[in-house]
Scaffold this active site. Structure first.
Site, PDB file in Angstrom:
ATOM      1  N   LYS A 121       0.858  -1.186   0.000  1.00  0.00           N
ATOM      2  CA  LYS A 121       0.000   0.000   0.000  1.00  0.00           C
ATOM      3  C   LYS A 121       0.891   1.232   0.000  1.00  0.00           C
ATOM      4  CE  LYS A 121      -4.521   0.010   2.233  1.00  0.00           C
ATOM      5  NZ  LYS A 121      -5.206   0.140   3.528  1.00  0.00           N
TER       6      LYS A 121
HETATM    7  O1  G3P Z   1      -8.783   0.624   4.267  1.00  0.00           O
HETATM    8  C1  G3P Z   1      -8.693   1.921   4.769  1.00  0.00           C
HETATM    9  C2  G3P Z   1      -9.579   2.064   5.936  1.00  0.00           C
HETATM   10  O2  G3P Z   1      -9.107   1.205   6.928  1.00  0.00           O
HETATM   11  C3  G3P Z   1      -9.726   3.409   6.532  1.00  0.00           C
HETATM   12  O3  G3P Z   1     -10.885   3.355   7.287  1.00  0.00           O
HETATM   13  O4  G3P Z   1     -12.505   4.030   8.970  1.00  0.00           O
HETATM   14  O5  G3P Z   1     -10.073   4.642   9.230  1.00  0.00           O
HETATM   15  O6  G3P Z   1     -11.494   5.765   7.521  1.00  0.00           O
HETATM   16  P1  G3P Z   1     -11.246   4.521   8.308  1.00  0.00           P
END
Ligand code: G3P
Length: 221
Positions: free
Chosen positions: A84
């Site tokens: 990533k």
């Molecule tokens: O895959 C990316 C994701 O984990 C981000 O999620 O909820 O931290 O915006 P969030």
């Protein structure tokens, strides 16, 4: 649309695999910071559990040279590692170099918040791109709308980079990105659980059980 699990938790990964619904795992530094195990050990264990299906591990470096060096180390952990790389000029250069490495390293360009970013990441050679829909919603934008636009533009431009809808917060996000044509949704385990549940399902199971127990109480065979 495939499901990836957005988690670095082994219990969640094992349970989701047992459900037979996940085709990959995505992690990020925040998710990994919640786990006690040493990073390399945990990353290898996740990759083994996923048996060849893609596992995204994110670089922490912020300059191209350092990103490439870190990416090669991550890719060496297991054959199913996808690296990533955060969106940006340094990230694009890293993706472009990694795709030309002798042993090509697949990259998932993360932290995508616009169609322009998605187009650049695809052209640089990303194996996946990850628009973050929940975080766009958080600032009053339309996260699902972005996925819709990216999918439509990629189709029109004949770009075949799979779109991973990320930063998913609830089952309606999942339903809507599926309708938008996202190739993959990476979903936290809590959202998978919400997706599987419905109050009428629980009520239905309880009623079937109660009716059958009553019948047995009446001594009927
Ligand atoms: O895959 C990316 C994701 O984990 C981000 O999620 O909820 O931290 O915006 P969030």
């Amino acid at each position: 649309m495939q499901f990836f699990l957005d988690s670095a938790n082994l219990t969640e990964i094992k349970e989701s695999l047992a459900w037979g619904v996940i085709a990959g795992v995505t992690t990020n530094p925040t998710l990994l910071s919640r786990e006690d195990s040493a990073f390399e050990l945990l990353a290898r264990e996740i990759c083994t559990l996923m048996q060849g299906s893609p596992v995204s591990l994110e670089v922490l470096a912020t300059t191209t040279d350092a990103m490439v060096e870190e990416a090669l180390k991550l890719a060496a952990l297991a054959p199913n590692v996808v690296v990533k790389i955060p969106m940006g000029g340094e990230g694009l250069k890293a993706v472009s170099r990694l795709r030309r490495e002798e042993k090509r390293v697949p990259c998932n360009v993360t932290l995508i918040f616009s169609v322009s970013q998605a187009l650049l990441a695809a052209r640089a050679g990303a194996a996946y791109i990850s628009p973050f829909i929940g975080r766009l919603d958080d600032i009053g934008w339309d996260g699902v709308g972005l996925v819709e636009e990216i999918v439509a533009v990629f189709r029109r431009q004949a770009l075949d980079t799979p779109v991973i809808a990320a930063s998913i917060r609830h089952p309606v996000h999942v339903q809507r990105v599926a309708a938008a044509g996202a190739h993959i949704a990476t979903v936290p385990f809590s959202v998978l659980q919400q997706m599987a549940a419905h109050p009428l399902t629980s009520q239905g199971v309880a009623r079937f059980l109660a009716d059958w127990t009553r019948r047995q109480g009446e001594g009927r065979p």
